[in-house]
Write an enzyme that holds these catalytic residues in place. Structure first.
Site, mmCIF file in Angstrom:
data_model
loop_
_atom_site.group_PDB
_atom_site.id
_atom_site.type_symbol
_atom_site.label_atom_id
_atom_site.label_comp_id
_atom_site.label_asym_id
_atom_site.label_seq_id
_atom_site.Cartn_x
_atom_site.Cartn_y
_atom_site.Cartn_z
ATOM 1 N N TYR A 43 -2.603 -26.105 22.142
ATOM 2 C CA TYR A 43 -2.425 -24.902 22.955
ATOM 3 C C TYR A 43 -1.691 -25.228 24.261
ATOM 4 O O TYR A 43 -0.756 -24.521 24.663
ATOM 5 C CB TYR A 43 -3.790 -24.280 23.259
ATOM 6 N N LYS A 76 2.004 -23.750 25.224
ATOM 7 C CA LYS A 76 2.229 -22.950 26.422
ATOM 8 C C LYS A 76 3.169 -23.646 27.409
ATOM 9 O O LYS A 76 3.966 -22.981 28.086
ATOM 10 C CB LYS A 76 0.891 -22.614 27.081
#
Length: 260
Positions: A163, A167
């Site tokens: 993640y 991002k």
């Protein structure tokens, strides 16, 4: 003078729903999401065009683009969190899907238009200058992307790591795309929200209560953010008031990155 046409991808809930409501008052609106039932309800409420879109599927993005050939503003809030998805799904949705949208809509955006992508403080915390990681992220459509990230020393079995990488990748893509978007007389930026009170964020809060509560307590503004906090920043980045801002990421985190 033409009517402003805005598109929100991931409009069915949370930040996407909030900004869709705002933009419905500012001109023509198209909303897109995988949640077709909610999408239909919102389309009626906001007097918007509704198009199904699975951001992890390039053909689905192309179908959406075909319905939005006269587009001024694009907001991408679609995404999955570490408790919602596998490593592959996180990379496919949060990073590769955004990369496809950047490429596809760059060819359609009208002069003066803008795109805003949602990153995260997780991307800011991951930030790296490691050339092997950067090189991997600059080839988002490679079949070997995850393998290359593993070879760069990333633990691609950890969903939180994936993640953060995804991002950070969004921030990097927007920075790199600024030049090509400027050639279309358009702008592209990202936003890194902190802990936001949304349906997607709530499962994280429930499963990692102690960690996230400690982050909220450490946040200088002493609260979670709201979808309205994010929508305010997105509205600014889509407006003429930000006409000289492109290729950058804005923290909307209550100050947590300044102290954590």
């Amino acid at each position: 003078m033409h009517q402003t046409h805005s598109l929100v991808i991931g409009a069915a809930s949370g930040m996407g729903r909030c900004i869709a409501e705002r933009l419905s008052k500012a001109g023509r609106l198209t909303i897109a999401d995988k949640n077709q039932a909610t999408l239909k309800e919102l389309a009626a409420e906001y007097m918007a065009d509704a198009v199904y879109c699975d951001i992890s599927d390039l053909e689905s993005i192309k179908s959406l683009a075909a319905a939005c050939i006269d587009i001024d503003n694009i907001v991408i809030t679609a995404g999955v969190s570490p408790v919602m998805a596998s490593v592959q799904q996180i990379i496919d949705v949060d990073f590769i899907g955004t990369a496809h949208c950047i490429d596809v809509f760059r060819e359609l955006v009208r002069p003066g238009g803008a795109m805003v992508c949602i990153s995260s403080i997780a991307g800011r915390k991951f930030t790296t200058n490691d050339p092997t990681v950067i090189q991997a992220l600059e080839a988002p459509f490679s079949d070997q992307l995850i393998t290359k990230l593993k070879d760069a020393g990333m633990d691609m079995t950890d969903r939180n790591v994936a993640y953060g990488i995804a991002k950070f990748g969004v921030i990097h893509l927007c920075r790199k795309a600024a030049k090509s978007w400027a050639e279309k007389q358009a702008r592209i930026n990202s936003i890194s929200p902190g802990i936001i009170d949304t349906p997607m964020g709530n499962p994280e809060l429930q499963q990692q209560t102690e960690v996230l509560r400690s982050l909220i307590d450490a946040t200088p503004l002493q609260r979670m953010g709201s979808p309205d906090d994010i929508a305010d920043c997105i509205e600014f980045l889509l407006s003429a008031k930000s006409a000289f801002i492109t290729g950058t990421d804005i923290l909307v985190d209550g100050g947590i990155c300044s102290v954590a």
